[in-house]
Design a protein around this motif. Sequence first.
Motif, PDB file in Angstrom:
ATOM      1  N   LEU A  16      -0.824 -58.882  -9.181  1.00  0.00           N
ATOM      2  CA  LEU A  16      -1.191 -57.864 -10.165  1.00  0.00           C
ATOM      3  C   LEU A  16      -0.767 -58.308 -11.571  1.00  0.00           C
ATOM      4  O   LEU A  16      -1.564 -58.269 -12.512  1.00  0.00           O
ATOM      5  CB  LEU A  16      -0.533 -56.526  -9.823  1.00  0.00           C
ATOM      6  CG  LEU A  16      -0.600 -55.430 -10.888  1.00  0.00           C
ATOM      7  CD1 LEU A  16      -2.039 -54.977 -11.114  1.00  0.00           C
ATOM      8  CD2 LEU A  16       0.297 -54.255 -10.502  1.00  0.00           C
TER       9      LEU A  16
ATOM     10  N   GLN B 285       2.385 -57.581  -6.025  1.00  0.00           N
ATOM     11  CA  GLN B 285       2.866 -57.251  -7.370  1.00  0.00           C
ATOM     12  C   GLN B 285       2.764 -58.465  -8.291  1.00  0.00           C
ATOM     13  O   GLN B 285       2.378 -58.338  -9.452  1.00  0.00           O
ATOM     14  CB  GLN B 285       4.297 -56.734  -7.316  1.00  0.00           C
ATOM     15  CG  GLN B 285       4.398 -55.343  -6.739  1.00  0.00           C
ATOM     16  CD  GLN B 285       5.836 -54.918  -6.511  1.00  0.00           C
ATOM     17  OE1 GLN B 285       6.677 -55.708  -6.081  1.00  0.00           O
ATOM     18  NE2 GLN B 285       6.116 -53.654  -6.784  1.00  0.00           N
TER      19      GLN B 285
ATOM     20  N   VAL C  27       4.875 -52.697 -15.060  1.00  0.00           N
ATOM     21  CA  VAL C  27       3.638 -52.382 -15.771  1.00  0.00           C
ATOM     22  C   VAL C  27       3.711 -50.962 -16.304  1.00  0.00           C
ATOM     23  O   VAL C  27       4.563 -50.175 -15.890  1.00  0.00           O
ATOM     24  CB  VAL C  27       2.383 -52.538 -14.865  1.00  0.00           C
ATOM     25  CG1 VAL C  27       2.265 -53.942 -14.310  1.00  0.00           C
ATOM     26  CG2 VAL C  27       2.374 -51.506 -13.748  1.00  0.00           C
TER      27      VAL C  27
ATOM     28  N   ARG D 255       0.914 -47.694 -17.824  1.00  0.00           N
ATOM     29  CA  ARG D 255      -0.443 -47.199 -18.069  1.00  0.00           C
ATOM     30  C   ARG D 255      -0.520 -46.724 -19.519  1.00  0.00           C
ATOM     31  O   ARG D 255       0.442 -46.183 -20.038  1.00  0.00           O
ATOM     32  CB  ARG D 255      -0.755 -46.033 -17.142  1.00  0.00           C
ATOM     33  CG  ARG D 255      -0.971 -46.413 -15.698  1.00  0.00           C
ATOM     34  CD  ARG D 255      -1.204 -45.133 -14.897  1.00  0.00           C
ATOM     35  NE  ARG D 255      -1.675 -45.387 -13.560  1.00  0.00           N
ATOM     36  CZ  ARG D 255      -0.896 -45.474 -12.489  1.00  0.00           C
ATOM     37  NH1 ARG D 255       0.406 -45.359 -12.603  1.00  0.00           N
ATOM     38  NH2 ARG D 255      -1.429 -45.693 -11.295  1.00  0.00           N
TER      39      ARG D 255
ATOM     40  N   MET E 224      -8.322 -50.214 -13.981  1.00  0.00           N
ATOM     41  CA  MET E 224      -8.146 -50.208 -12.528  1.00  0.00           C
ATOM     42  C   MET E 224      -9.316 -50.870 -11.804  1.00  0.00           C
ATOM     43  O   MET E 224      -9.120 -51.661 -10.894  1.00  0.00           O
ATOM     44  CB  MET E 224      -7.980 -48.783 -12.006  1.00  0.00           C
ATOM     45  CG  MET E 224      -6.714 -48.107 -12.441  1.00  0.00           C
ATOM     46  SD  MET E 224      -5.272 -48.760 -11.591  1.00  0.00           S
ATOM     47  CE  MET E 224      -4.050 -47.629 -12.199  1.00  0.00           C
TER      48      MET E 224
ATOM     49  N   TRP F  57      -4.645 -56.476 -21.124  1.00  0.00           N
ATOM     50  CA  TRP F  57      -4.651 -55.321 -20.242  1.00  0.00           C
ATOM     51  C   TRP F  57      -5.925 -55.360 -19.403  1.00  0.00           C
ATOM     52  O   TRP F  57      -6.840 -56.127 -19.689  1.00  0.00           O
ATOM     53  CB  TRP F  57      -4.584 -54.013 -21.043  1.00  0.00           C
ATOM     54  CG  TRP F  57      -5.739 -53.822 -21.979  1.00  0.00           C
ATOM     55  CD1 TRP F  57      -5.827 -54.255 -23.274  1.00  0.00           C
ATOM     56  CD2 TRP F  57      -6.988 -53.181 -21.689  1.00  0.00           C
ATOM     57  NE1 TRP F  57      -7.046 -53.913 -23.808  1.00  0.00           N
ATOM     58  CE2 TRP F  57      -7.791 -53.255 -22.849  1.00  0.00           C
ATOM     59  CE3 TRP F  57      -7.507 -52.543 -20.575  1.00  0.00           C
ATOM     60  CZ2 TRP F  57      -9.071 -52.731 -22.928  1.00  0.00           C
ATOM     61  CZ3 TRP F  57      -8.790 -52.016 -20.641  1.00  0.00           C
ATOM     62  CH2 TRP F  57      -9.552 -52.108 -21.812  1.00  0.00           C
TER      63      TRP F  57
ATOM     64  N   VAL G 121      -0.256 -50.254  -8.552  1.00  0.00           N
ATOM     65  CA  VAL G 121       0.167 -50.012  -9.934  1.00  0.00           C
ATOM     66  C   VAL G 121       1.279 -48.969  -9.955  1.00  0.00           C
ATOM     67  O   VAL G 121       2.260 -49.113 -10.700  1.00  0.00           O
ATOM     68  CB  VAL G 121      -1.033 -49.605 -10.815  1.00  0.00           C
ATOM     69  CG1 VAL G 121      -0.579 -49.076 -12.169  1.00  0.00           C
ATOM     70  CG2 VAL G 121      -1.982 -50.794 -10.999  1.00  0.00           C
TER      71      VAL G 121
ATOM     72  N   GLN H 117       4.793 -49.777 -11.533  1.00  0.00           N
ATOM     73  CA  GLN H 117       5.239 -48.961 -12.667  1.00  0.00           C
ATOM     74  C   GLN H 117       6.637 -48.410 -12.396  1.00  0.00           C
ATOM     75  O   GLN H 117       7.483 -48.385 -13.299  1.00  0.00           O
ATOM     76  CB  GLN H 117       4.244 -47.833 -12.930  1.00  0.00           C
ATOM     77  CG  GLN H 117       4.509 -47.091 -14.216  1.00  0.00           C
ATOM     78  CD  GLN H 117       3.369 -46.147 -14.591  1.00  0.00           C
ATOM     79  OE1 GLN H 117       2.468 -45.876 -13.799  1.00  0.00           O
ATOM     80  NE2 GLN H 117       3.414 -45.654 -15.815  1.00  0.00           N
TER      81      GLN H 117
ATOM     82  N   VAL I 124      -4.002 -50.771 -17.886  1.00  0.00           N
ATOM     83  CA  VAL I 124      -2.771 -51.187 -17.226  1.00  0.00           C
ATOM     84  C   VAL I 124      -2.320 -52.449 -17.948  1.00  0.00           C
ATOM     85  O   VAL I 124      -3.100 -53.382 -18.147  1.00  0.00           O
ATOM     86  CB  VAL I 124      -2.988 -51.468 -15.717  1.00  0.00           C
ATOM     87  CG1 VAL I 124      -1.678 -51.875 -15.062  1.00  0.00           C
ATOM     88  CG2 VAL I 124      -3.590 -50.252 -15.024  1.00  0.00           C
TER      89      VAL I 124
END
Length: 145
Positions: free
Chosen positions: A50, A47, A92, A94, A65, A62, A83, A87, A106
Amino acid sequence: MSSGEPQEPVPLTKREFESLARFRFGIRRYLRFSEETVRSHGLTPQQYQLMLALKGFPGREWAAMRELAERLQLRHHSVVELVDRAQKQGLVRRAADPSDARTVRVELTSDGELTLVRLSAMHRDELQRLGPTIELPIFDDPSDE
């Protein structure tokens, strides 16, 4: 020996082995620090990676994917799951790409951004503390011999 056969690699010197081992040790210490630090803040190392990939994506705030899959060196479906979990934690979100309906953006949420800022400052400080153990190894120039 024909040109199609692989050549034997030039052996490393003792100094090169020491430099390579010091670099590997520094990387391992840094990664252990990172894993422990992000877990102590309720995140997985993936995470954190990411969020860092999103904030550090060149030229924008941003990523799609497929871009994240490349940056994180993961398969597309693994990034989708990552993700999804991020989320659910509010890190995060979308968003539809206004210029390409097939692309999902994202991006970090404000909570994700705040978490990333805190964790990244800790990572920067650790890298500064590690100093020379994390420097690239130095190899002798074989043409000098």
